[in-house]
Write an enzyme that holds these catalytic residues in place. Sequence first.
Site, PDB file in Angstrom:
ATOM      1  N   ASP A 245       1.272  -1.184   0.368  1.00 32.65           N
ATOM      2  CA  ASP A 245      -0.275   0.250   0.294  1.00 32.65           C
ATOM      3  C   ASP A 245       0.787   0.554   0.488  1.00 32.65           C
ATOM      4  O   ASP A 245      -0.002   2.282  -0.966  1.00 32.65           O
ATOM      5  CB  ASP A 245      -1.127  -0.060   0.962  1.00 32.65           C
ATOM      6  CG  ASP A 245      -2.140  -1.022   1.137  1.00 32.65           C
ATOM      7  OD1 ASP A 245      -2.314  -1.472   0.188  1.00 32.65           O
ATOM      8  OD2 ASP A 245      -2.676  -1.049   2.408  1.00 32.65           O
ATOM      9  N   HIS A 268      -3.396   4.582   4.606  1.00 31.83           N
ATOM     10  CA  HIS A 268      -2.873   5.641   3.570  1.00 31.83           C
ATOM     11  C   HIS A 268      -2.680   6.772   3.889  1.00 31.83           C
ATOM     12  O   HIS A 268      -2.309   8.267   3.591  1.00 31.83           O
ATOM     13  CB  HIS A 268      -4.506   4.947   2.965  1.00 31.83           C
ATOM     14  CG  HIS A 268      -4.436   3.970   2.698  1.00 31.83           C
ATOM     15  ND1 HIS A 268      -3.913   3.124   1.474  1.00 31.83           N
ATOM     16  CD2 HIS A 268      -5.158   2.748   2.522  1.00 31.83           C
ATOM     17  CE1 HIS A 268      -3.893   1.670   0.806  1.00 31.83           C
ATOM     18  NE2 HIS A 268      -4.838   1.911   1.053  1.00 31.83           N
TER      19      HIS A 268
END
Length: 311
Positions: A245, A268
Site C-alpha cells: 500500500d 493510507h
Amino acid sequence: MKQTHQNTLASSTVVSGIGVHSGDSVKMALHPADADHGIVFLRTNLPNGVDRLIDARHMNVAATELCTVVGDRNTGAVATIEHLMAALSGLGVDNVLVEIDGPELPIVDGSAAPFVDAIDAVGLVATEAPRRALRIRRPVRVDSGKAFAELTPHDAPLRLDVEIDFTDSAIGRQRWVHESHPRAFRRDIARARTFGFMRDVEHLWKVGFALGASLDNTVAVSEDGVVNPEGLRFPDEFVRHKLLDAIGDLALAGYPILGSYRSYCGGHRLNFAVLEALFSDRANYELVELAPRREHAASNVGAPAFGNSLR
C-alpha cells in the site's frame, strides 16, 4: 528494460472484477501512453455522460479512509487505486492511461499480483525520454499518536522500512524492509493480500465499505486467527501488504523517489500526509534526471548515477 528511460506498456490489457468496497462490477483497461504522460485515470460511464481525466497525483487525493481515492466524488472519482499504483511503480511503468467504467478498481484477489500478471502479459517498451526522479533533500515526518511516517535522504531507488503492531495474536508486531527493484517486488510484495477483521464487518457494511469483500479477495482475521482455508501466502503477509500500500500511495508523488521511507503503524492517511509534507516546501526535494549507469572499472558492476538537478 532501461531504468534511465521512461517506460510504457507494449499494448493494452484488461482487468475486470468487483470493487472490494462498492461491490460493483468494473472493467479496467490499461493503455500505452506517450512520454511524460504519467499515470492518468480516464473515468467513463459517469451519470452525466461526460468522461473525466484524473491525474494520479497527490494533489488529487479525495479520501484515504480504508483506501486511496483520487478525483471528485461529485464529478467523478476512482477508489482503491493503491494496488494498481503499486504494481505500476514496482515494475517501473511511467506512462499509462487507465480507462475504468466504475467508481472503484477491481480488487481481484486482494493483491497487486493480478495487475503484475496483466502488465507482464503485454510487456513494456522504453521511450526515448529520460526518466526523472524526486530526490529527497531534507527529512520530512508526520506523526499521529504512536504512529509516524517519514521520508529521508537516500541516494538510491526508494527504500521502504514498514512496521506494524497489532494486539491481535494472528498479526502482532511485524516489520519488512524493501529495496525497490522489479524482481524484489514480484517476489516479496506483489502477492501480499489486503486484510480485515471479522469484528469490523457489520460496521463497515453499515457505512458502505467492504460490500465486495470475501475470502476470495481479503485475508479475514477472527479471534481464533486467519479464517481463509488456504492460510497465508507469507508468514508476515500483513506487513508486506502494508508495504505494498505504501508503494502505491507514494507513487502519487508522480515520479520515482530517491530516498528512504519509514513508517510505524501507518496507513493510507499517513502515506498521503507525508507526501503533503514533502511538497509543502520546495527545499525538501529536487527533481533529477536519471543518467546512464556508470561502470566500475575494477568490478565491472553497474552503479546508478544521476544527472543534473532540474529546478
